[in-house]
Design a protein around this motif. Structure first.
Motif, PDB file in Angstrom:
ATOM      1  N   TYR A 462       0.818  -1.213   0.000  1.00  0.00           N
ATOM      2  CA  TYR A 462       0.000   0.000   0.000  1.00  0.00           C
ATOM      3  C   TYR A 462       0.855   1.267   0.000  1.00  0.00           C
ATOM      4  CZ  TYR A 462      -4.671  -2.017   0.499  1.00  0.00           C
ATOM      5  OH  TYR A 462      -5.863  -2.668   0.265  1.00  0.00           O
ATOM      6  N   ARG A 463       2.112   1.132   0.361  1.00  0.00           N
ATOM      7  CA  ARG A 463       3.016   2.282   0.332  1.00  0.00           C
ATOM      8  C   ARG A 463       3.641   2.485  -1.054  1.00  0.00           C
ATOM      9  NH1 ARG A 463       4.835   4.436   5.181  1.00  0.00           N
ATOM     10  NH2 ARG A 463       3.954   3.483   7.052  1.00  0.00           N
ATOM     11  N   HIS A 464       3.478   1.515  -1.935  1.00  0.00           N
ATOM     12  CA  HIS A 464       4.011   1.650  -3.293  1.00  0.00           C
ATOM     13  C   HIS A 464       3.308   2.826  -3.978  1.00  0.00           C
ATOM     14  CE1 HIS A 464       4.914   0.784  -7.487  1.00  0.00           C
ATOM     15  NE2 HIS A 464       5.797  -0.142  -7.110  1.00  0.00           N
ATOM     16  N   PRO A 465       4.016   3.711  -4.617  1.00  0.00           N
ATOM     17  CA  PRO A 465       3.398   4.927  -5.164  1.00  0.00           C
ATOM     18  C   PRO A 465       2.361   4.681  -6.249  1.00  0.00           C
ATOM     19  CG  PRO A 465       5.678   4.685  -5.921  1.00  0.00           C
ATOM     20  CD  PRO A 465       5.480   3.678  -4.839  1.00  0.00           C
ATOM     21  N   ASP A 466       2.372   3.490  -6.880  1.00  0.00           N
ATOM     22  CA  ASP A 466       1.443   3.228  -7.968  1.00  0.00           C
ATOM     23  C   ASP A 466       0.306   2.286  -7.589  1.00  0.00           C
ATOM     24  OD1 ASP A 466       3.018   4.800  -9.683  1.00  0.00           O
ATOM     25  OD2 ASP A 466       4.342   3.093 -10.106  1.00  0.00           O
ATOM     26  N   VAL A 488      -3.061  -6.672  -7.364  1.00  0.00           N
ATOM     27  CA  VAL A 488      -3.080  -5.236  -7.102  1.00  0.00           C
ATOM     28  C   VAL A 488      -4.029  -4.509  -8.053  1.00  0.00           C
ATOM     29  CG1 VAL A 488      -0.692  -5.298  -6.266  1.00  0.00           C
ATOM     30  CG2 VAL A 488      -1.161  -4.613  -8.622  1.00  0.00           C
ATOM     31  N   VAL A 489      -4.557  -3.409  -7.553  1.00  0.00           N
ATOM     32  CA  VAL A 489      -5.305  -2.454  -8.367  1.00  0.00           C
ATOM     33  C   VAL A 489      -4.454  -1.187  -8.428  1.00  0.00           C
ATOM     34  CG1 VAL A 489      -7.387  -1.061  -8.568  1.00  0.00           C
ATOM     35  CG2 VAL A 489      -7.521  -3.396  -7.665  1.00  0.00           C
ATOM     36  N   PRO A 490      -3.987  -0.780  -9.612  1.00  0.00           N
ATOM     37  CA  PRO A 490      -3.155   0.425  -9.698  1.00  0.00           C
ATOM     38  C   PRO A 490      -3.971   1.692  -9.443  1.00  0.00           C
ATOM     39  CG  PRO A 490      -2.941  -0.949 -11.679  1.00  0.00           C
ATOM     40  CD  PRO A 490      -4.133  -1.433 -10.924  1.00  0.00           C
ATOM     41  N   LYS A 491      -3.278   2.734  -9.052  1.00  0.00           N
ATOM     42  CA  LYS A 491      -3.915   4.039  -8.956  1.00  0.00           C
ATOM     43  C   LYS A 491      -4.277   4.523 -10.356  1.00  0.00           C
ATOM     44  CE  LYS A 491      -1.577   5.467  -4.698  1.00  0.00           C
ATOM     45  NZ  LYS A 491      -0.598   6.395  -4.068  1.00  0.00           N
ATOM     46  N   PRO A 492      -5.288   5.380 -10.473  1.00  0.00           N
ATOM     47  CA  PRO A 492      -5.708   5.861 -11.806  1.00  0.00           C
ATOM     48  C   PRO A 492      -4.534   6.467 -12.581  1.00  0.00           C
ATOM     49  CG  PRO A 492      -7.291   6.526 -10.141  1.00  0.00           C
ATOM     50  CD  PRO A 492      -6.135   5.924  -9.398  1.00  0.00           C
ATOM     51  N   LEU A 498       5.677  -6.704 -12.169  1.00  0.00           N
ATOM     52  CA  LEU A 498       6.313  -7.495 -11.122  1.00  0.00           C
ATOM     53  C   LEU A 498       7.713  -6.997 -10.777  1.00  0.00           C
ATOM     54  CD1 LEU A 498       6.063  -9.860  -9.180  1.00  0.00           C
ATOM     55  CD2 LEU A 498       6.873 -11.377 -11.000  1.00  0.00           C
ATOM     56  N   PRO A 499       8.555  -6.659 -11.755  1.00  0.00           N
ATOM     57  CA  PRO A 499       9.890  -6.156 -11.377  1.00  0.00           C
ATOM     58  C   PRO A 499       9.840  -4.938 -10.467  1.00  0.00           C
ATOM     59  CG  PRO A 499       9.853  -6.754 -13.694  1.00  0.00           C
ATOM     60  CD  PRO A 499       8.439  -6.841 -13.217  1.00  0.00           C
ATOM     61  N   SER A 500       8.891  -4.032 -10.707  1.00  0.00           N
ATOM     62  CA  SER A 500       8.824  -2.846  -9.850  1.00  0.00           C
ATOM     63  C   SER A 500       8.368  -3.213  -8.437  1.00  0.00           C
ATOM     64  CB  SER A 500       7.884  -1.801 -10.449  1.00  0.00           C
ATOM     65  OG  SER A 500       6.531  -2.201 -10.354  1.00  0.00           O
ATOM     66  N   ILE A 501       7.472  -4.203  -8.340  1.00  0.00           N
ATOM     67  CA  ILE A 501       7.022  -4.666  -7.025  1.00  0.00           C
ATOM     68  C   ILE A 501       8.192  -5.296  -6.273  1.00  0.00           C
ATOM     69  CG2 ILE A 501       5.600  -6.395  -5.858  1.00  0.00           C
ATOM     70  CD1 ILE A 501       3.951  -4.050  -6.761  1.00  0.00           C
TER      71      ILE A 501
END
Length: 547
Positions: A462-466, A488-492, A498-501
């Motif tokens: 939840y702290r991931h910016p996207d 995950v549901v990305p922000k609009p 996966l690599p960014s996660i």
């Protein structure tokens, strides 16, 4: 209906001796309101689609409750008969419960999202005599749906339609005629009033596990929870409770319907969650307390920030149903000026744990609070041995508010001879007694013998910016047994891969074994109306995609 609330009698003497059961019913509290503050505004109900607002003083509310009660008796409803109510947060919902309590009927609140599959089971299982539905709500024809089901429901004698036309409407049968003035009204309203240990509520579990069970509660079990709940939050007669969470869920029922009457406070109902409307209600009514899940808090904080419309009266927002992301607490405190309180509970108990108002904000997003008075907790491992502080295990609860059992499924009651109820949750308790729910027992992921701390990883995501929403679920693996998948549901306007996660979680110093090895991106999460993510549906999705 014969109710098998077998968990109530064995603990009655102890609960009364300890002062935890108060031997009152909602009738006693409503009568006290009429005697002490008859002209106080008791209930304000907003119907968003119609733009209609209805208000009742306590005198008016009691009179309408009596009217509906006599009307129900004219439909053949009596002691221990089940009245199902599939209504949004409309004034009729509150009044139907108060009316049922006048004549000893049992209210079965039903979520307005339920359709034929859920209703056919619940109405048959509960031997429902009368079901009350809206004619339409949010474009759906409830009257037609239930009418189609009625031939398969032998106990269902009447369908009462709010906003309907003709003789079967709520208005014609219950709220219109002055039934309370009929010659036999006094006898009807006094001869079958329920006792504090009689079943007063039949409510089905919310469905995060996929298996509904009929939870039975009495006045003693519900009030034993509401009283310490209000005390910890320092709520009283001067408070105004905003309830936008569905009253067909325990959150809305206990704390939006029952609690205001018990406190001689005022309730404000909103039937469709719309944050701008909520802000207007808070400002107009001076709402001081509300309780809802994380998405409600997110929406409210964002909308206040965007509009600049402040909500200075709102002292406390209790957030339950899922862990609260730390950044959301920080943002909400700054934008709303409101104390954010974390809590955890179940349909079977009501609220079980809650932080204290004087706790530092960090407690709201790192714990689920302390046990309420009248509640005992323990975490056990294999063999039901109690575990030391900070060790995760199965969470057991022994509570004054523990339910009376599951209707006709006593084999599933999950309560031992000493009164310990197996919550099905995995948790740890720190040295100060603060609880952290780390997942459902069915949600535990064991990767090669190593338990993955699901809730902690979700909180980090939840702290991931996207990332707007996140859930971790298991998928099968031949070598390790299970691996973790992040859904995950990305922000609009954002995207996630996966690599960014993986990179993000490594940056948070997460053990490599705990990092999800698969990613599923969705536009929305399957969830209950109160915002709880239905992980069983996510697991089904993964199984189907692997087939």
């Amino acid at each position: 209906m014969e109710f098998d609330a077998v968990l109530l009698p064995p603990r009655r003497a102890r609960m009364v001796a300890q002062g935890l059961w108060h031997d009152r019913t909602i009738n006693d509290d409503l009568d006290a309101c009429v005697a002490e503050c008859p002209d106080k505004l008791a209930l304000t109900a907003l119907q968003v689609e119609q733009g209609a607002t209805t208000r009742f003083t306590y005198r008016e509310m009691a009179r309408m409750a009596d009217r509906i009660a006599v009307g129900l008796s004219r439909l053949g409803v009596g002691n221990n008969d089940v009245v199902a109510c599939q209504l949004p947060n409309w004034w009729q919902f509150t009044l139907v419960y108060l009316a049922c309590s006048r004549i000893g009927a049992v209210m079965n609140p039903l979520m307005h999202i339920f359709r034929e599959r859920e209703l056919s089971f619940m109405l048959k299982h509960g031997e429902t005599r009368v079901v009350i539905v809206p004619k339409t709500f949010r474009g759906f024809d409830f009257e037609h749906m239930v009418s189609e089901l009625q031939p398969s429901l032998p106990d269902l004698k009447h369908i009462v339609v709010v906003g309907g036309e003709g003789p079967d409407s709520f208005e014609a049968l219950l709220s219109g005629p002055a039934w309370e003035n009929e010659h036999d009204a006094h006898d009807i309203l006094t001869r079958s009033r329920p006792g504090p240990d009689d079943v007063t509520q039949l409510i089905y579990t919310s469905g995060t596990t996929g298996e509904p069970k009929g939870v039975m509660h009495s006045a003693n079990t519900t009030m034993a929870n509401i009283i310490p709940f209000a005390q910890r939050l320092r709520l009283g007669a001067d408070d105004v409770v905003l309830m936008a969470s569905p009253m067909a869920h325990q959150t809305g029922f206990m704390y939006g319907l029952m609690m205001p009457v018990m406190l001689k406070a005022s309730a404000v109902l909103q039937d469709i969650w719309e944050p701008k409307q909520a802000i207007e209600l808070i400002r107009a009514a001076g709402a001081s307390f509300t309780m809802a899940s994380t998405p409600f808090l997110t929406d409210l904080a964002r909308t206040v920030a965007e509009t600049g419309q402040q909500v200075p009266s709102l002292r406390t927002f209790l957030c339950a149903g899922a862990p609260i992301p730390g950044p959301l607490v920080e943002q909400a405190r700054q934008v709303l000026g409101t104390k954010i309180v974390s809590a955890w509970g179940m349909t079977e108990n009501g609220a079980v744990t809650m932080i204290q108002l004087d706790d530092e904000d960090v407690r709201a997003f790192t714990t689920d609070g302390l046990a309420l008075p009248g509640v005992e907790l323990k975490v056990v491992g294999e063999g039901d041995q109690a575990l030391p502080a900070d060790q995760p295990g199965s969470l057991l609860v022994r509570s004054c508010s523990n339910f009376g059992g599951y209707l006709r499924r006593s084999q599933l009651n999950g309560t031992d001879a000493e009164g310990w109820f197996d919550t099905g949750d995995v948790a740890r308790i720190d040295a100060q007694g603060y609880v952290r729910i780390t997942g459902r027992s069915k949600d535990v992921i064991i990767r090669g013998g190593e338990n993955i701390p699901v809730v902690e990883i979700e909180s980090l995501l939840y702290r991931h910016p996207d990332v707007a929403m996140a859930a971790i679920v298991a998928y099968p693996d031949e070598r390790l047994g299970e691996r973790a998948c992040a859904v995950v549901v990305p922000k609009p306007g954002r995207s996630v891969d996966l690599p960014s996660i993986v990179q993000f979680l490594k940056g948070q110093k997460v053990a490599i074994q705990y990092i999800p090895e698969r990613l599923v991106v969705r536009e929305a999460m399957p969830s209950t109306p109160t915002g709880k993510i239905q992980k069983f549906k996510l697991r089904d999705l993964l199984r189907e995609s692997a087939a």
